[in-house]
Design a protein around this motif. Structure first.
Motif, mmCIF file in Angstrom:
data_model
loop_
_atom_site.group_PDB
_atom_site.id
_atom_site.type_symbol
_atom_site.label_atom_id
_atom_site.label_comp_id
_atom_site.label_asym_id
_atom_site.label_seq_id
_atom_site.Cartn_x
_atom_site.Cartn_y
_atom_site.Cartn_z
ATOM 1 N N GLU A 78 0.572 -1.142 0.101
ATOM 2 C CA GLU A 78 0.307 -0.173 -0.545
ATOM 3 C C GLU A 78 0.860 1.381 0.181
ATOM 4 O O GLU A 78 0.620 2.121 -1.215
ATOM 5 N N THR A 79 1.871 1.436 0.422
ATOM 6 C CA THR A 79 2.683 2.599 0.103
ATOM 7 C C THR A 79 3.665 2.569 -0.632
ATOM 8 O O THR A 79 3.437 3.843 -1.273
ATOM 9 N N ARG A 80 2.966 1.894 -1.854
ATOM 10 C CA ARG A 80 3.606 2.033 -3.100
ATOM 11 C C ARG A 80 2.853 3.053 -3.548
ATOM 12 O O ARG A 80 2.918 4.160 -4.412
ATOM 13 N N LEU A 81 1.573 2.443 -3.387
ATOM 14 C CA LEU A 81 0.210 3.456 -3.571
ATOM 15 C C LEU A 81 -0.235 4.892 -3.143
ATOM 16 O O LEU A 81 -0.070 5.782 -3.728
ATOM 17 N N ASN A 82 0.386 4.679 -1.548
ATOM 18 C CA ASN A 82 0.461 5.867 -0.889
ATOM 19 C C ASN A 82 1.329 7.151 -1.688
ATOM 20 O O ASN A 82 1.154 7.937 -1.358
ATOM 21 N N LEU A 83 2.847 6.587 -1.912
ATOM 22 C CA LEU A 83 3.639 7.548 -2.024
ATOM 23 C C LEU A 83 2.442 7.838 -3.474
ATOM 24 O O LEU A 83 3.364 9.198 -3.559
ATOM 25 N N MET A 84 2.214 7.288 -4.764
ATOM 26 C CA MET A 84 1.997 7.936 -5.665
ATOM 27 C C MET A 84 0.875 8.964 -5.477
ATOM 28 O O MET A 84 0.856 10.163 -6.342
ATOM 29 N N ARG A 85 0.039 8.785 -4.480
ATOM 30 C CA ARG A 85 -1.167 9.469 -4.334
ATOM 31 C C ARG A 85 -0.682 11.027 -3.553
ATOM 32 O O ARG A 85 -0.650 12.157 -3.907
ATOM 33 N N ILE B 185 1.398 3.280 -12.767
ATOM 34 C CA ILE B 185 0.129 2.691 -10.858
ATOM 35 C C ILE B 185 -1.236 3.609 -11.367
ATOM 36 O O ILE B 185 -0.924 4.609 -11.149
ATOM 37 N N GLN B 186 -1.910 2.853 -10.792
ATOM 38 C CA GLN B 186 -3.177 2.727 -10.772
ATOM 39 C C GLN B 186 -3.968 3.371 -8.873
ATOM 40 O O GLN B 186 -3.741 2.183 -8.316
ATOM 41 N N VAL B 187 -4.486 4.528 -8.946
ATOM 42 C CA VAL B 187 -4.888 5.207 -7.429
ATOM 43 C C VAL B 187 -5.840 5.649 -7.359
ATOM 44 O O VAL B 187 -6.243 6.301 -8.667
ATOM 45 N N ASP B 188 -6.662 5.603 -6.956
ATOM 46 C CA ASP B 188 -8.110 6.340 -5.958
ATOM 47 C C ASP B 188 -7.260 7.347 -5.699
ATOM 48 O O ASP B 188 -6.526 7.410 -4.686
ATOM 49 N N GLY B 189 -8.126 8.656 -5.144
ATOM 50 C CA GLY B 189 -7.659 9.172 -4.258
ATOM 51 C C GLY B 189 -8.326 10.587 -4.763
ATOM 52 O O GLY B 189 -9.875 10.549 -5.180
ATOM 53 N N THR B 190 -8.730 11.728 -2.660
ATOM 54 C CA THR B 190 -8.673 12.663 -3.231
ATOM 55 C C THR B 190 -8.427 13.963 -3.050
ATOM 56 O O THR B 190 -7.656 14.025 -2.494
ATOM 57 N N TYR B 191 -9.225 15.162 -3.624
ATOM 58 C CA TYR B 191 -8.039 16.452 -3.937
ATOM 59 C C TYR B 191 -8.950 17.393 -3.729
ATOM 60 O O TYR B 191 -10.461 16.983 -4.742
ATOM 61 N N PRO B 192 -8.899 18.261 -3.264
ATOM 62 C CA PRO B 192 -10.023 19.758 -3.580
ATOM 63 C C PRO B 192 -9.647 20.644 -4.078
ATOM 64 O O PRO B 192 -8.844 20.547 -5.410
ATOM 65 N N VAL B 193 -10.854 21.019 -4.355
ATOM 66 C CA VAL B 193 -11.005 22.412 -5.780
ATOM 67 C C VAL B 193 -10.838 23.176 -5.323
ATOM 68 O O VAL B 193 -12.378 23.843 -4.562
ATOM 69 N N TYR C 295 -1.013 12.059 5.824
ATOM 70 C CA TYR C 295 0.687 11.326 6.149
ATOM 71 C C TYR C 295 1.171 11.124 7.019
ATOM 72 O O TYR C 295 1.853 9.836 7.024
ATOM 73 N N ALA C 296 0.258 11.573 7.862
ATOM 74 C CA ALA C 296 0.397 10.691 9.522
ATOM 75 C C ALA C 296 -0.271 9.213 9.685
ATOM 76 O O ALA C 296 0.317 7.355 9.560
ATOM 77 N N ARG C 297 -0.960 8.506 8.573
ATOM 78 C CA ARG C 297 -1.457 7.216 7.821
ATOM 79 C C ARG C 297 -0.716 6.778 7.255
ATOM 80 O O ARG C 297 -0.573 5.294 7.291
ATOM 81 N N PHE C 298 0.202 7.462 6.115
ATOM 82 C CA PHE C 298 0.593 6.807 5.562
ATOM 83 C C PHE C 298 2.227 6.759 6.230
ATOM 84 O O PHE C 298 2.536 5.313 5.944
ATOM 85 N N ALA C 299 3.097 7.407 7.005
ATOM 86 C CA ALA C 299 3.220 6.677 7.459
ATOM 87 C C ALA C 299 3.485 5.564 7.889
ATOM 88 O O ALA C 299 4.360 4.827 8.864
ATOM 89 N N ALA C 300 2.258 5.705 8.657
ATOM 90 C CA ALA C 300 2.099 4.639 10.218
ATOM 91 C C ALA C 300 1.789 3.194 9.188
ATOM 92 O O ALA C 300 2.370 2.181 9.266
ATOM 93 N N LYS C 301 0.979 3.218 7.795
ATOM 94 C CA LYS C 301 1.607 2.224 7.360
ATOM 95 C C LYS C 301 2.755 1.243 6.431
ATOM 96 O O LYS C 301 2.759 0.610 6.581
ATOM 97 N N ALA C 302 3.740 2.767 6.088
ATOM 98 C CA ALA C 302 4.673 2.440 5.920
ATOM 99 C C ALA C 302 5.531 2.051 7.056
ATOM 100 O O ALA C 302 6.318 0.788 6.234
ATOM 101 N N GLU C 303 5.631 2.250 7.650
ATOM 102 C CA GLU C 303 6.360 1.592 9.447
ATOM 103 C C GLU C 303 5.675 0.310 9.633
ATOM 104 O O GLU C 303 6.363 -1.115 9.191
ATOM 105 N N GLU C 304 4.719 -0.318 8.809
ATOM 106 C CA GLU C 304 4.043 -1.835 9.055
ATOM 107 C C GLU C 304 4.400 -2.459 7.926
ATOM 108 O O GLU C 304 4.637 -3.398 8.501
ATOM 109 N N GLU C 305 4.516 -2.242 7.279
ATOM 110 C CA GLU C 305 5.220 -2.888 5.663
ATOM 111 C C GLU C 305 6.737 -2.564 5.757
ATOM 112 O O GLU C 305 7.066 -3.832 4.989
ATOM 113 N N GLY C 306 7.172 -2.012 6.864
ATOM 114 C CA GLY C 306 8.390 -2.362 7.028
ATOM 115 C C GLY C 306 9.321 -1.478 6.246
ATOM 116 O O GLY C 306 10.571 -1.531 5.983
#
Length: 200
Positions: free
Chosen positions: A9-16, A73-81, A106-117
């Motif tokens: 998931e970290t790979r996808l979070n980097l693209m997001r 890399i295909q990702v979904d995401g939400t972005y402001p207008v 980024y707090a969530r992305f960091a936690a996931k990266a840590e979890e995934e090693g």
């Protein structure tokens, strides 16, 4: 737990994050143009300064995806207008978006990266999150001044600096026109509000 990077998931979070930072850069560039059109050169500079830092963040995230060069890399995401015609609303939107990245994304992305090693990527998300907090603080301070109609006036004596020529003047308001370079008041900033400080 350690996953192959390609399955993470970290790979996808980097693209997001890359997409988000790239869009933030463009939003701030657009906001800078609006500030210039409204004669708020100081705010144009702040938006441009921040846009350049967002570009640096985008590159830092993108560089982590080097091994996938040539792939999609295909990702979904939400972005402001944020198509507000008012600079104050642009500042307030920027505050919201910067704090969203700092406290949530980024707090969530960091936690996931840590979890995934991926400890190095975890650290990168945390470092950039702390920068986004500073961005949010700076935008918040400027929004507050603008909302109080105090961007160029103060209840106490201040030292004001013209961002065009560097002329300094002391008083309760920035001069209507710089006496040195003849630029309008919109070029003045309180000398303690350097662009490199959080202003909070």
């Amino acid at each position: 737990m350690s996953l192959p990077f390609v399955n993470s998931e970290t790979r996808l979070n980097l693209m997001r994050a890359f997409a988000g930072e790239s869009q933030a850069r463009n939003r701030y560039t657009f906001a800078a143009g609006l500030a210039r059109r409204q004669g708020l050169y100081v705010l144009e500079e702040v938006f441009t300064f921040t846009a350049n830092q967002e570009q640096a963040h985008a590159k830092a995230f993108y560089d982590q995806l080097q091994e996938f060069s040539g792939q999609t890399i295909q990702v979904d995401g939400t972005y402001p207008v944020d198509l507000f015609p008012d600079v104050l609303e642009q500042l307030r939107a920027a505050v919201h978006n910067e704090y969203q990245e700092w406290e949530h994304d980024y707090a969530r992305f960091a936690a996931k990266a840590e979890e995934e090693g991926f400890s190095n990527i975890c650290q990168l998300f945390r470092q950039i999150a702390s920068i986004e907090k500073v961005h949010g603080q700076r935008f918040s301070a400027l929004a507050e001044l603008m909302a109080q109609d105090a961007l160029f006036v103060s209840p106490k004596n201040e030292r004001w600096m013209c961002l065009n020529c560097g002329h300094m003047v002391e008083g309760t308001a920035a001069p209507a026109v710089c006496p040195v370079c003849r630029k309008p008041q919109g070029y003045f900033i309180r000398s303690g509000e350097a662009l490199t400080r959080p202003m909070a």
